[in-house]
Design a protein around this motif. Structure first.
Motif, short mmCIF file in Angstrom:
data_model
loop_
_atom_site.label_atom_id
_atom_site.label_comp_id
_atom_site.label_asym_id
_atom_site.label_seq_id
_atom_site.Cartn_x
_atom_site.Cartn_y
_atom_site.Cartn_z
N ASP A 64 0.74 -1.19 0.00
CA ASP A 64 -0.07 0.04 -0.02
C ASP A 64 0.88 1.26 -0.02
O ASP A 64 1.60 1.53 0.89
N ILE A 65 0.97 1.77 -1.20
CA ILE A 65 2.17 3.00 -1.39
C ILE A 65 1.67 4.08 -0.18
O ILE A 65 2.73 4.84 0.40
N LYS A 66 0.37 4.44 -0.15
CA LYS A 66 -0.03 5.59 0.72
C LYS A 66 0.43 5.16 2.05
O LYS A 66 1.01 5.96 2.87
N ALA A 67 0.09 4.13 2.54
CA ALA A 67 0.37 3.73 3.94
C ALA A 67 2.00 3.58 4.28
O ALA A 67 2.52 4.11 5.25
N LYS A 68 2.57 3.14 3.23
CA LYS A 68 4.01 3.04 3.32
C LYS A 68 4.76 4.63 3.28
O LYS A 68 5.56 5.07 4.05
N VAL A 69 4.30 5.58 2.59
CA VAL A 69 4.43 6.89 2.40
C VAL A 69 4.43 7.72 3.71
O VAL A 69 5.32 7.98 4.53
N GLU A 70 3.27 7.26 4.24
CA GLU A 70 2.89 7.79 5.78
C GLU A 70 3.88 7.37 6.81
O GLU A 70 4.51 8.06 7.59
N GLU A 71 4.31 5.94 6.58
CA GLU A 71 5.09 5.21 7.58
C GLU A 71 6.34 5.79 7.42
O GLU A 71 6.98 6.39 8.47
N LEU A 72 7.01 6.13 6.34
CA LEU A 72 8.39 6.51 6.12
C LEU A 72 8.49 7.77 6.50
O LEU A 72 9.68 8.26 7.07
N ALA A 73 7.67 8.59 5.99
CA ALA A 73 7.57 10.22 6.27
C ALA A 73 7.81 10.36 7.86
O ALA A 73 8.48 11.20 8.42
N ALA A 74 6.85 9.64 8.66
CA ALA A 74 7.03 9.70 9.99
C ALA A 74 8.42 9.33 10.57
O ALA A 74 8.87 10.17 11.50
N LYS A 75 8.99 8.17 10.03
CA LYS A 75 10.29 7.97 10.58
C LYS A 75 11.33 9.11 10.06
O LYS A 75 12.04 9.36 10.97
N LEU A 76 11.05 9.53 9.08
CA LEU A 76 11.96 10.55 8.50
C LEU A 76 11.92 11.98 9.44
O LEU A 76 12.99 12.62 9.68
N GLN A 77 10.70 12.18 9.71
CA GLN A 77 10.47 13.68 10.55
C GLN A 77 10.85 13.38 11.98
O GLN A 77 11.26 14.45 12.45
N GLN A 78 11.13 12.28 12.29
CA GLN A 78 11.61 11.92 13.90
C GLN A 78 12.99 12.14 13.93
O GLN A 78 13.66 12.28 14.90
#
Length: 74
Positions: free
Chosen positions: A4-18
């Motif tokens: 699920d591209i959208k879910a993966k984008v959300e997950e990875l963006a959150a990791k990057l922002q932290q």
């Protein structure tokens, strides 16, 4: 294997922002950074939709933060 591209984008963006170091790494070489986060060496063309989505998500988040800051001025 379908993701699920959208879910993966959300997950990875959150990791990057932290992690500011991860954001810097992503800005310098997004594909290699994502491969490291995912734990798999994938062809660049398979990661490109994630790179594009994450860049958009990070830009929107940065824009949202900037708009909140402007609201406080008025």
């Amino acid at each position: 294997m379908s993701i699920d591209i959208k879910a993966k984008v959300e997950e990875l963006a959150a990791k990057l922002q932290q992690d500011p170091a991860l954001i810097k790494s992503f800005q310098q070489d997004p594909v290699k950074t994502l491969e490291r986060l995912i734990g798999a060496d994938l062809p660049d063309e398979q990661l490109q939709p994630l790179v594009t989505g994450i860049k958009a998500k990070l830009a929107a988040t940065g824009l949202g933060g900037a708009l909140d800051g402007l609201k406080k001025l008025f």
